[in-house]
Each structure stands twice: as structure tokens, then as C-alpha cells.
Design a protein around this motif. Structure first.
Motif, PDB file in Angstrom:
ATOM      1  N   VAL A  80       7.197 -61.083  36.732  1.00 21.34           N
ATOM      2  CA  VAL A  80       7.088 -62.104  37.766  1.00 21.34           C
ATOM      3  C   VAL A  80       5.782 -62.851  37.535  1.00 21.34           C
ATOM      4  CG1 VAL A  80       5.992 -60.566  39.445  1.00 21.34           C
ATOM      5  CG2 VAL A  80       7.296 -62.532  40.253  1.00 21.34           C
ATOM      6  N   ASP A  88      11.661 -59.322  41.424  1.00 21.73           N
ATOM      7  CA  ASP A  88      11.860 -59.750  40.045  1.00 21.73           C
ATOM      8  C   ASP A  88      13.322 -60.154  39.865  1.00 21.73           C
ATOM      9  OD1 ASP A  88       9.242 -58.969  39.691  1.00 21.73           O
ATOM     10  OD2 ASP A  88       9.765 -57.021  38.874  1.00 21.73           O
ATOM     11  N   GLN A  89      13.539 -61.281  39.215  1.00 23.38           N
ATOM     12  CA  GLN A  89      14.885 -61.807  39.064  1.00 23.38           C
ATOM     13  C   GLN A  89      15.593 -61.284  37.810  1.00 23.38           C
ATOM     14  OE1 GLN A  89      16.436 -63.876  41.265  1.00 23.38           O
ATOM     15  NE2 GLN A  89      14.703 -63.686  42.635  1.00 23.38           N
ATOM     16  N   ASP A  90      14.967 -61.465  36.673  1.00 24.27           N
ATOM     17  CA  ASP A  90      15.594 -61.129  35.398  1.00 24.27           C
ATOM     18  C   ASP A  90      15.087 -59.785  34.915  1.00 24.27           C
ATOM     19  OD1 ASP A  90      17.010 -63.665  34.959  1.00 24.27           O
ATOM     20  OD2 ASP A  90      14.979 -64.495  34.886  1.00 24.27           O
ATOM     21  N   THR A 114      11.015 -73.205  39.019  1.00 25.80           N
ATOM     22  CA  THR A 114      10.634 -71.824  38.752  1.00 25.80           C
ATOM     23  C   THR A 114      10.085 -71.661  37.335  1.00 25.80           C
ATOM     24  OG1 THR A 114      12.849 -71.240  37.971  1.00 25.80           O
ATOM     25  CG2 THR A 114      12.405 -70.917  40.313  1.00 25.80           C
ATOM     26  N   LYS A 116       9.576 -68.426  34.556  1.00 26.88           N
ATOM     27  CA  LYS A 116       9.875 -67.018  34.320  1.00 26.88           C
ATOM     28  C   LYS A 116       9.577 -66.659  32.880  1.00 26.88           C
ATOM     29  CE  LYS A 116      14.754 -67.391  33.154  1.00 26.88           C
ATOM     30  NZ  LYS A 116      16.065 -66.836  33.411  1.00 26.88           N
TER      31      LYS A 116
END
Length: 148
Positions: A80, A88-90, A114, A116
Motif C-alpha cells: 500500500v 491492501d487491494q492487490d 490510485t 499501486k
């Protein structure tokens, strides 16, 4: 003759520039993971918090690397931007084996609103080509992260 000598010296200097830093030594009971972020102009000032199974490993900056010793097993790596505590997305899953060294490249991707970091596993030779420009990051890896 002088031209050939100068060309040979330049080629030798260029090929020797790869070997700046020492490669990490594997540990028999732990997996060694090298995270690095190659030089990028975009988002150069932003660091990314790298986590393994939710445990913070380090904050990775531009043109930096760090080495983590982790327990073997299925491990989910996430990142992040900055030190934010947003979810956390991925994630990047990797089944770590004891005694092996893994090289993970973090590339910064910018979308509309965003930013990332995307992880990619690379070979040792790819890391060797990039590590001449890298410096160790200023992070203290106190204890190995726990696996699931």
C-alpha cells in the motif's frame, strides 16, 4: 590497434558494472526473499509498505531493495502506498521453499486516482542487472513474518 584496446576496455567496464552488491545467502530453514524497486521517475517520492500475510516487512522506496527471511509455505504479499492503513487491494501469492532465494520486483502503476505497486517474480540474472543502481532500504526487519 589503439581503437581495439579502448573498445575492449569499455566493454569490460560495462559488463563489470552489474556486480555491485553481494547476492544474499540462502538459509537452510527459511526462505530468502529480495524485494526491489527499480529506478522510476513516476511516483519516485512515494514509498510502499510491503506486507507478508498481513505483517509489515518494510517500506520500499525508489531505487532501493531489502531482504526478508520468511518461513516456508504459502505467503500472500501485499503493498500500500505510504504508511496508510487502508486495506491492501492487490496481492501476490508465492509458495516459499526453505533454502531458496526469491527475487521480487515492485513496479509502480498509476491509474486515474490510485497508485499501486505490482509485484513480479524475476530471475537472479534479471536482479543482477538491476542491483548495480540499488541501495539497501532503511528498514529494520526484526523478526520473520509468520506464515499462515
Amino acid at each position: 590497434m589503439r581503437y581495439l584496446l579502448c573498445t575492449g576496455l569499455l566493454l569490460a567496464a560495462a559488463s563489470a558494472s552489474y556486480a555491485q552488491g553481494a547476492l544474499p545467502e540462502p538459509t537452510p530453514d527459511m526462505a530468502t526473499v529480495v524485494f526491489y524497486r527499480p529506478p522510476m521517475l513516476a511516483q519516485a517520492g512515494v514509498n510502499f509498505t510491503v506486507r507478508a500475510n498481513g505483517a509489515e516487512l518494510c517500506r520500499l522506496s525508489n531505487k532501493r531493495y531489502f531482504v526478508a527471511k520468511l518461513k516456508p509455505g504459502e505467503t500472500a504479499f501485499t503493498s500500500v502506498a505510504g504508511g496508510l492503513n487502508i486495506p491492501d487491494q492487490d496481492k501476490f501469492d508465492l509458495n516459499l521453499e526453505a533454502g531458496k532465494v526469491y527475487y521480487i520486483q515492485g513496479d509502480v502503476k498509476t491509474r486515474l486516482m490510485t497508485v499501486k505497486m505490482v509485484f513480479t517474480e524475476v530471475t537472479e540474472s534479471t536482479y543482477k542487472k538491476k542491483n548495480a543502481d540499488l541501495k539497501p532500504d532503511n528498514c529494520e526487519v526484526a523478526a520473520p513474518a509468520e506464515s499462515k
